[in-house]
Design a protein around this motif. Structure first.
Motif, PDB file in Angstrom:
ATOM      1  N   ALA A 368      -6.227 -19.973   7.813  1.00  0.00           N
ATOM      2  CA  ALA A 368      -6.869 -19.103   6.812  1.00  0.00           C
ATOM      3  C   ALA A 368      -5.844 -18.137   6.227  1.00  0.00           C
ATOM      4  O   ALA A 368      -5.757 -17.966   5.010  1.00  0.00           O
ATOM      5  N   ASP A 369      -5.047 -17.521   7.083  1.00  0.00           N
ATOM      6  CA  ASP A 369      -3.997 -16.601   6.611  1.00  0.00           C
ATOM      7  C   ASP A 369      -3.038 -17.295   5.649  1.00  0.00           C
ATOM      8  O   ASP A 369      -2.643 -16.737   4.620  1.00  0.00           O
ATOM      9  N   LEU A 370      -2.656 -18.530   6.013  1.00  0.00           N
ATOM     10  CA  LEU A 370      -1.732 -19.286   5.154  1.00  0.00           C
ATOM     11  C   LEU A 370      -2.362 -19.517   3.780  1.00  0.00           C
ATOM     12  O   LEU A 370      -1.727 -19.298   2.741  1.00  0.00           O
ATOM     13  N   MET A 371      -3.643 -19.908   3.770  1.00  0.00           N
ATOM     14  CA  MET A 371      -4.332 -20.180   2.502  1.00  0.00           C
ATOM     15  C   MET A 371      -4.522 -18.901   1.691  1.00  0.00           C
ATOM     16  O   MET A 371      -4.601 -18.936   0.465  1.00  0.00           O
ATOM     17  N   ALA A 394     -12.474 -16.086   7.194  1.00  0.00           N
ATOM     18  CA  ALA A 394     -11.675 -15.008   7.784  1.00  0.00           C
ATOM     19  C   ALA A 394     -12.188 -13.624   7.400  1.00  0.00           C
ATOM     20  O   ALA A 394     -11.736 -12.616   7.944  1.00  0.00           O
ATOM     21  N   LYS A 395     -13.130 -13.607   6.493  1.00  0.00           N
ATOM     22  CA  LYS A 395     -13.652 -12.337   5.981  1.00  0.00           C
ATOM     23  C   LYS A 395     -12.518 -11.417   5.509  1.00  0.00           C
ATOM     24  O   LYS A 395     -12.489 -10.218   5.804  1.00  0.00           O
ATOM     25  N   LYS A 396     -11.557 -12.034   4.818  1.00  0.00           N
ATOM     26  CA  LYS A 396     -10.415 -11.302   4.255  1.00  0.00           C
ATOM     27  C   LYS A 396     -10.241 -11.757   2.816  1.00  0.00           C
ATOM     28  O   LYS A 396     -10.540 -12.900   2.477  1.00  0.00           O
ATOM     29  N   GLU A 397      -9.731 -10.885   1.986  1.00  0.00           N
ATOM     30  CA  GLU A 397      -9.465 -11.265   0.608  1.00  0.00           C
ATOM     31  C   GLU A 397      -8.076 -11.895   0.503  1.00  0.00           C
ATOM     32  O   GLU A 397      -7.175 -11.535   1.256  1.00  0.00           O
TER      33      GLU A 397
END
Ligand code: CO
Ligand code: CO
Lengths: 477, 477
Positions: A368-371, A394-397
């Motif tokens: 998710a972080d990579l994307m 990931a509930k991150k922008e």
């Protein structure tokens, strides 16, 4: 007059990292330092990469002491390290002050040439360390992580080189960790960079030998104008390692090119490691011979065995075939990231999950972080649907800034956490060790007084070293 | 259109001869024959060299049955053997009728391409077998034993090639058993032969990988116009063996050259031998990585270990250094013979004697024979004083005729000696086996009914094979 091709010797870093899992102890390197220093190398790669981690995790050895030992024993030849840009030698992004301090201490302790790379080839992950190196008056060599994909054209890499020159790097390294660069591609790329950036920009080619084609690529790179290549002394070469130093020097006979290498010196180094290597046979890579499957699968050897064991743990050892088909698709969705640490593990693990649970039904946090851009900007377009899934999961922008820009100053906190640790000597070097590997550092500080641990064993009896070899800087336990 | 480079696959002969002392049993080759046959090779080397000897000495396997098995399983691709000219596969010169019969039987049983060589490059030792091959309507490829010395210029080898073409050979092989041929030399030699003999003469390059430079020499030979090269499937390649087939095919991408190789087929062969090879680990050559000392010492790896053990037996293990200096002098006195079987052993043993007893104080019978012309005409001028010493020592006159001209007809005698042996089946093939290895043949005939013996062992348990693998043509004991 023959044109001189410069050589960087890898025996003390990448060679043993590739062949015996970075386990070579400093006492097995000390006896050859003088010969290496006198052999006429452009530089000697001897620090960084995985050696820092291996020193404190397995060898009870202070990497900074190792570096100072090298500097003392090899005062003449520039010493070189491999640095993962904003990650330094660790597994996350560091705030700029930590980067600055790490580079400064590395320079102070003996590093002359910093080879800096980023898995995504995101220049923003390289800039700060390049500036830090230049501020120290040292050589900043920036590496392009070489890969093959539908979007990785010669033009794209030449463009990257152009931007590296604009950034102020002192030289460019083409870094082919998976032995993917074929002779014609090497020729085109070196030629292309020289044409785009001017003849004066120094180009070094670093290729592994795994696929069996890169010695020929070295020849073609030489014909295209490469300034230097990376090799390893023959007794520490080939397999997942590198092309042999002596063979490279010998093959240039009558070609109009030559090296400055003193083969009599190199021969002594060779004989030494031929004796030493069998003592590390338990760590010896099982990859020998040549491995050309990577041209089809895109998957480096180490990644393959990782995924196999992941599948087996899930009782799905028979589904490797599906995973092999899934990887190129996942890699495409990421924007064709080069598959090296850490992206190889991230993409591989996600491909396994896709096969076992359904495509993108479950995402790892790292994927998710990579994307979402938290490792930096990938080379190509990411699949927007998968980015959206990553956002929800990931509930991150998503971010498009430089990842390290999100970090708060952390040097003070790191220092405060490191200093109370048992055995921490209060130096910036110790704080940096803690910053890079907090858990391992704590254990290492506590046992450091016992001195380095040599993991070599008698190849016949299996006995560990018991006596301290001459010239050994510490105690063996 | 890309120019096609033909490939000869060595896995079934030279590769296992070089890597595991010729111990590979036929039942470990049978499973890949179909893939090899369909993979698009120009030829498959699978017979001759040391395999005949190894079959009857170690494997209780009839070499002729092995050949017929290959022919049945690989009907499409030409099968190739290595033949030592007038020596056939044995260790002495044979009378012409034996040569004729051996070639005829080899052709009848399945050989299509005969690669014929002589250690001294004496054409008179090659002529008879070339004529015999042509009479059978088969392909006569004559090999030039490649070496380096002050008298071995490109011109000299080109001249040799010219004479081979005049002799009527169908193609020329440059045979570099010691991995001595460097890129520029390979380019010059191939170019030189093409210019001297016309573009139509087919040139094949056979090089070992030992020195780490010959893959590049292959590329340069291709650029110079070579028609074919010899390679071995990657899992049976490198070290004292050969350059990997898959790597060669892959490296040509976008160079304007290509092969006919079906890499999917080759991959299956690779996977097979990757599993098989560990079963033969007790025979595995200790030479791995690259070995460039040969460029200085002129001494092939196998020869070095031979001499070391000779010296140790004489309690003079510390005098290797002197022997290494003596060898080039002895070799010069012989007229710079290429150092291959049997000349490497002859020169090496004499050098040891010179060091231990004083120069030429004692001569071996074989060295005297070499000096007196009984192996043929050496490439350069022999030292007349040493020839004289040989004459006195051996009480024989020097000869300048073809050595085989001194031989009486012997087929009748060989047949009369072979037929009464227990287990001899009376065939010409059996008489030839007796002719080549009289003592070993006698033992083999007596035990042949027990069927082939597979020397592979389970790499973990060390257990021998107990069940007969599918497709195995005989019994395992
Ligand atoms: Co590397
Ligand atoms: Co050979």
């Amino acid at each position: 007059m023959d044109r001189i091709i410069d050589i960087t010797e890898l025996a003390l870093r990448d060679a043993h990292q590739s062949l015996i899992a970075t386990r070579l102890g400093v006492d097995d390197m000390v006896p050859v330092c003088e010969d290496l220093d006198q052999a006429g190398y452009w530089s000697i790669e001897c620090w960084g990469g995985a050696t820092y981690d291996a020193c404190i995790r397995f060898l009870n050895e202070d990497p900074w002491v190792r570096l100072r030992t090298f500097k003392e024993l090899m005062p003449k030849t520039p010493l070189q390290m491999l640095l993962r840009g904003q990650n330094l030698l660790g597994y996350r992004h560091y705030q700029d002050e930590v980067v600055d301090r790490f580079v400064q201490k590395s320079a102070e302790n003996g590093i002359d040439v910093f080879r800096i790379f980023d898995a995504l080839n995101d220049l923003r992950n390289l800039e700060r360390s390049v500036q830090a190196v230049k501020r120290c008056g040292k050589h900043a060599q920036v590496a392009i992580s070489y890969t093959i994909s539908p979007i990785h054209t010669t033009e794209k890499f030449v463009d990257q080189a152009r931007r590296l020159v604009d950034m102020g790097c002192d030289s460019i390294c083409i870094k082919d960790m998976a032995a993917l660069i074929k002779p014609h591609a090497a020729y085109e790329l070196v030629k292309g960079i020289k044409e785009a950036c001017g003849d004066r920009i120094r180009i070094q080619l670093h290729a592994h030998a795994t696929s069996g084609v890169t010695m020929v690529s070295y020849m073609k790179a030489v014909e295209a104008g490469v300034d230097g290549v990376d090799t390893a002394v023959s007794s520490m070469s080939l397999g997942p390692g590198h092309n042999p130093t002596e063979s490279f020097a010998e093959m240039l006979e009558n070609t109009g090119y030559t090296t400055r290498i003193d083969l009599a010196r190199v021969h002594k180094v060779k004989e030494h490691f031929a004796k030493v290597l069998p003592r590390y046979s338990e760590f010896l890579s099982t990859v020998t011979g040549a491995e050309t499957e990577i041209f089809r699968s895109q998957i480096p050897g180490g990644m393959l065995s990782n995924m196999e064991s992941q599948l087996k743990q899930q009782g799905a050892g028979d589904r490797m075939h599906e995973v092999l088909k899934e990887i190129p698709l996942v890699r495409k969705d990421t924007g064709y990231v080069p598959l090296v640490t850490p992206t190889s593990q991230i993409v591989g693990t996600q491909a396994v999950l896709n096969v076992l649970m359904g495509r993108y039904k479950v995402l790892t946090g790292e994927f998710a972080d990579l994307m979402l851009g938290y490792y930096g900007l990938p080379p190509g377009e990411r699949n927007p649907e998968v980015v959206e899934q990553a956002r929800r999961h990931a509930k991150k922008e998503p971010i498009d800034c430089r990842p390290a820009d999100l970090l708060e100053p952390e040097w003070g906190k790191l220092r405060a956490a490191a200093l109370p640790l048992e055995g921490c000597d209060g130096s910036d070097e110790d704080v940096l060790t803690y910053a890079l590997f907090p858990q391992v550092a704590a254990k290492f500080f506590a046992t450091r007084h016992e001195g380095p641990r040599n993991l070599g064993r008698d190849p016949v009896t299996g006995a560990s070293e018991t006596s301290v070899p001459e010239g050994h800087p510490g105690k063996i336990t």
